[in-house]
Design an enzyme around this catalytic site. Structure first.
Site, PDB file in Angstrom:
ATOM      1  NE  ARG A 122       0.991  -7.495  27.049  1.00  0.00           N
ATOM      2  CZ  ARG A 122      -0.277  -7.519  26.438  1.00  0.00           C
ATOM      3  NH1 ARG A 122      -0.803  -7.705  25.604  1.00  0.00           N
ATOM      4  NH2 ARG A 122      -0.541  -6.018  26.812  1.00  0.00           N
ATOM      5  NE  ARG A 152      -7.423   1.528  25.330  1.00  0.00           N
ATOM      6  CZ  ARG A 152      -6.151   0.765  25.626  1.00  0.00           C
ATOM      7  NH1 ARG A 152      -5.745   0.662  26.412  1.00  0.00           N
ATOM      8  NH2 ARG A 152      -5.384   0.259  24.418  1.00  0.00           N
ATOM      9  CD  GLU A 199       4.785  -4.738  24.440  1.00  0.00           C
ATOM     10  OE1 GLU A 199       3.917  -5.279  25.088  1.00  0.00           O
ATOM     11  OE2 GLU A 199       4.579  -4.510  23.268  1.00  0.00           O
ATOM     12  CG  ASN A 245       0.489 -11.287  24.324  1.00  0.00           C
ATOM     13  OD1 ASN A 245      -1.063 -11.566  24.746  1.00  0.00           O
ATOM     14  ND2 ASN A 245       0.618  -9.659  23.174  1.00  0.00           N
ATOM     15  NE  ARG A 254      -0.816   2.640   9.335  1.00  0.00           N
ATOM     16  CZ  ARG A 254      -0.499   1.368  10.049  1.00  0.00           C
ATOM     17  NH1 ARG A 254       0.048   0.233   9.220  1.00  0.00           N
ATOM     18  NH2 ARG A 254      -1.808   0.476  10.485  1.00  0.00           N
ATOM     19  N   GLY A 310       3.757   1.335  17.280  1.00  0.00           N
ATOM     20  CA  GLY A 310       3.372   2.006  15.934  1.00  0.00           C
ATOM     21  C   GLY A 310       3.365   3.317  15.949  1.00  0.00           C
ATOM     22  N   GLY A 367       5.027   5.635  17.898  1.00  0.00           N
ATOM     23  CA  GLY A 367       6.057   6.113  18.254  1.00  0.00           C
ATOM     24  C   GLY A 367       7.383   5.993  17.579  1.00  0.00           C
ATOM     25  CD  GLU A 368       9.073   0.716  16.861  1.00  0.00           C
ATOM     26  OE1 GLU A 368       8.758  -0.243  16.205  1.00  0.00           O
ATOM     27  OE2 GLU A 368       8.909   0.096  17.871  1.00  0.00           O
ATOM     28  CG  ASN A 412      -4.392   0.394  18.698  1.00  0.00           C
ATOM     29  OD1 ASN A 412      -4.846   1.541  17.745  1.00  0.00           O
ATOM     30  ND2 ASN A 412      -4.293  -0.638  17.308  1.00  0.00           N
ATOM     31  CG  HIS A 423       1.736  -0.159  27.238  1.00  0.00           C
ATOM     32  ND1 HIS A 423       1.828   0.825  27.257  1.00  0.00           N
ATOM     33  CD2 HIS A 423       1.118  -1.022  26.383  1.00  0.00           C
ATOM     34  CE1 HIS A 423      -0.014   0.715  26.630  1.00  0.00           C
ATOM     35  NE2 HIS A 423       0.208  -0.897  25.836  1.00  0.00           N
TER      36      HIS A 423
HETATM   37  P1  ADP Z   1      -0.877  -2.106  19.381  1.00  0.00           P
HETATM   38  O1  ADP Z   1       0.015  -3.114  19.511  1.00  0.00           O
HETATM   39  O2  ADP Z   1      -0.625  -1.573  20.899  1.00  0.00           O
HETATM   40  O3  ADP Z   1      -2.071  -2.749  18.305  1.00  0.00           O
HETATM   41  P2  ADP Z   1       0.728  -1.196  17.385  1.00  0.00           P
HETATM   42  O4  ADP Z   1       1.921  -0.485  17.878  1.00  0.00           O
HETATM   43  O5  ADP Z   1       1.070  -2.109  16.569  1.00  0.00           O
HETATM   44  O6  ADP Z   1      -0.718  -1.152  18.549  1.00  0.00           O
HETATM   45  O7  ADP Z   1       0.426   0.317  16.598  1.00  0.00           O
HETATM   46  C1  ADP Z   1      -0.261   0.997  16.274  1.00  0.00           C
HETATM   47  C2  ADP Z   1      -0.678   2.417  15.792  1.00  0.00           C
HETATM   48  O8  ADP Z   1       0.561   3.257  15.644  1.00  0.00           O
HETATM   49  C3  ADP Z   1      -1.704   2.924  14.991  1.00  0.00           C
HETATM   50  O9  ADP Z   1      -2.417   3.599  15.336  1.00  0.00           O
HETATM   51  C4  ADP Z   1      -1.527   2.424  13.523  1.00  0.00           C
HETATM   52  O10 ADP Z   1      -1.734   4.125  12.870  1.00  0.00           O
HETATM   53  C5  ADP Z   1       0.995   3.521  14.350  1.00  0.00           C
HETATM   54  N1  ADP Z   1       0.989   3.210  12.743  1.00  0.00           N
HETATM   55  C6  ADP Z   1       1.212   4.273  12.081  1.00  0.00           C
HETATM   56  N2  ADP Z   1       2.891   3.974  10.903  1.00  0.00           N
HETATM   57  C7  ADP Z   1       2.500   2.300  10.897  1.00  0.00           C
HETATM   58  C8  ADP Z   1       3.159   1.248  10.109  1.00  0.00           C
HETATM   59  N3  ADP Z   1       4.284   1.847   9.474  1.00  0.00           N
HETATM   60  N4  ADP Z   1       2.722   0.469  11.044  1.00  0.00           N
HETATM   61  C9  ADP Z   1       2.428  -0.213  11.835  1.00  0.00           C
HETATM   62  N5  ADP Z   1       1.604   1.192  13.344  1.00  0.00           N
HETATM   63  C10 ADP Z   1       1.663   1.996  12.156  1.00  0.00           C
END
Ligand code: ADP
Length: 398
Positions: A90, A241, A386, A7, A285, A331, A333-334, A211, A180
């Site tokens: 990717r 965004r 992914e 990636n 966070r 991030g 969602g989980e 993000n 995605h």
């Molecule tokens: P991307 O892959 O698009 O950069 P992620 O899927 O890693 O984004 O998501 C990032 C977001 O998830 C951030 O806003 C972060 O604050 C949120 N988040 C909340 N709790 C956690 C955690 N424990 N670990 C990682 N990201 C977290």
């Protein structure tokens, strides 16, 4: 067979080496600051991590260092790079040029470089650079392009078209492509497995909230609509965004702020979203911390994000004529129970019985059911993967 998933970003290159028999990750890591000072490769393998600080003037040097790490005497997991059966890359945008994952040849590379760069100017040139770098270092190894937008290729015309002059759509390819896709495909498949159902029987809304965030309607295993658009700027507001916004407001803002087309797009991509609303951070966070301390704009940002996500869930239930399952991934969602609870609040009329207790339970890294046992609509948290989808698609192409 072992497949290397790459990636590549403009100054980064993340990788995973996956054993396709077991689907286990053998090694993973990433190069940062490629082409700028302070380049570093953080590589994991054999249960150890090595931080390699070496000059990486370009992606070719980065991939050479990755291959060295993969065959390293301590953290290495293979004897030689001949053990790598293929590389899956990717790629963010396919336009209408690639409907499916595609093996690289000279013509494919030409189309990627000549036609798709303007669709994802930040991402696709980086991916192409990654492909070329790998081809130089591994000239005999098959390379596959796996597109973020492929899973959305099944959207019907009525879902992907904008209300513009049809001739302009035809001439310029201006339409919704989505993003995605590998994540939506993975989590919807995992949801079906978890529920012990055939994907064809299910109507699922998948919420990839990170993000970048997008929501997808998956009807019978196929994407029928998704929230991102021509580019990943559309849909719900995100970290930085804006998400959907009236085009006239964009022109108005640009005029008031004295911004060019490029500047206003940069603003909408980088200075808006929850960061813009809260004035504090793009990171959820930080928003949660702020909200707990009584910062009203942090709370507003969280609530706007959840509200917009909920609207897509409702819209997609209507589009599919029903709903069996809502999936949260990525991030936010989980890891952010507040958002999941706000999205699902008041959805009883759709058959969602939410369990606050399950929702607040600790993230164990696996699939979690956060709806009540007797909920008609299941609500699941599923960690996305992914890289595994990219590896599977690459293997299927061979
Ligand atoms: P991307 O892959 O698009 O950069 P992620 O899927 O890693 O984004 O998501 C990032 C977001 O998830 C951030 O806003 C972060 O604050 C949120 N988040 C909340 N709790 C956690 C955690 N424990 N670990 C990682 N990201 C977290």
């Amino acid at each position: 067979m072992k497949i290397l998933v790459v990636n590549a970003g403009s100054s980064s290159l993340k990788y995973q080496l996956i054993d396709m028999q077991t689907e286990k990750v053998l090694a993973k890591g990433g190069c940062e600051r490629i082409g700028i000072s302070g380049s570093v490769l953080k590589a994991k393998g054999n249960g150890q991590e090595k931080v390699i600080k070496e000059k990486m003037p370009n992606h070719k040097v980065a991939i050479e260092l990755v291959l060295e790490a993969l065959t390293d005497s301590e953290i290495g997991v293979i004897k030689s790079m001949e053990e790598i059966g293929a590389v899956g890359h990717r790629v963010v945008a396919s336009g209408e040029y690639f409907k499916k994952p595609t093996l690289v040849n000279a013509e494919v590379l030409k189309t990627l470089e000549e036609k798709t760069f303007e669709l994802a100017p930040l991402h696709n040139p980086a991916a192409a650079t990654g492909v070329r770098a790998c081809m130089e270092v591994m000239p005999k190894t098959p390379m596959a392009l796996v597109f973020d937008s492929s899973f959305h290729a099944t959207m019907p015309e009525k879902a992907y078209l904008y209300g513009i002059d049809y001739n302009d759509y035809k001439e310029y390819g201006v339409r919704k492509y989505g993003a995605h896709g590998t994540s939506h495909k993975y989590v919807s498949g995992e949801a079906a497995k978890y529920l012990g159902k055939n994907p064809e029987e299910l109507k699922i809304v998948t919420c990839h909230l990170g993000n970048g965030s997008s929501i997808t309607a998956v009807d019978g295993g196929k994407c029928v609509d998704t929230s991102m658009g021509f580019t990943p700027l559309a849909g719900v507001m995100m970290g930085t965004r804006s998400g959907d916004i009236d085009a006239s407001a964009v022109e108005f803002l640009a005029r008031k702020k004295g911004m060019s087309h490029t500047e206003i797009l940069n603003y909408l991509n980088k200075n808006c979203g929850v960061a813009g609303i809260s004035g504090v951070s793009s990171d959820f966070r930080d928003l949660e911390k702020g909200a707990k301390k009584g910062n009203e704009r942090c709370l507003l940002a969280l609530d706007m994000f959840s509200y917009q996500t909920k609207k897509f869930v409702g819209a997609y239930a209507a589009v599919m004529g029903g709903l069996d399952c809502i999936v949260f991934t990525a991030g936010i969602g989980e890891n952010t129970p507040y958002v999941r609870a706000s999205v699902c609040e008041g959805l009883k009329f759709l058959g969602v019985k939410f369990s606050n207790k399950e929702n607040k339970a600790k993230n164990n890294g696996g699939i979690r059911e956060i709806s009540a046992k007797n909920s008609k609509v299941k609500v699941l948290v599923i960690p996305t993967n992914e890289e595994l989808v990219i590896a599977r698609e690459t293997k299927a192409l061979l």
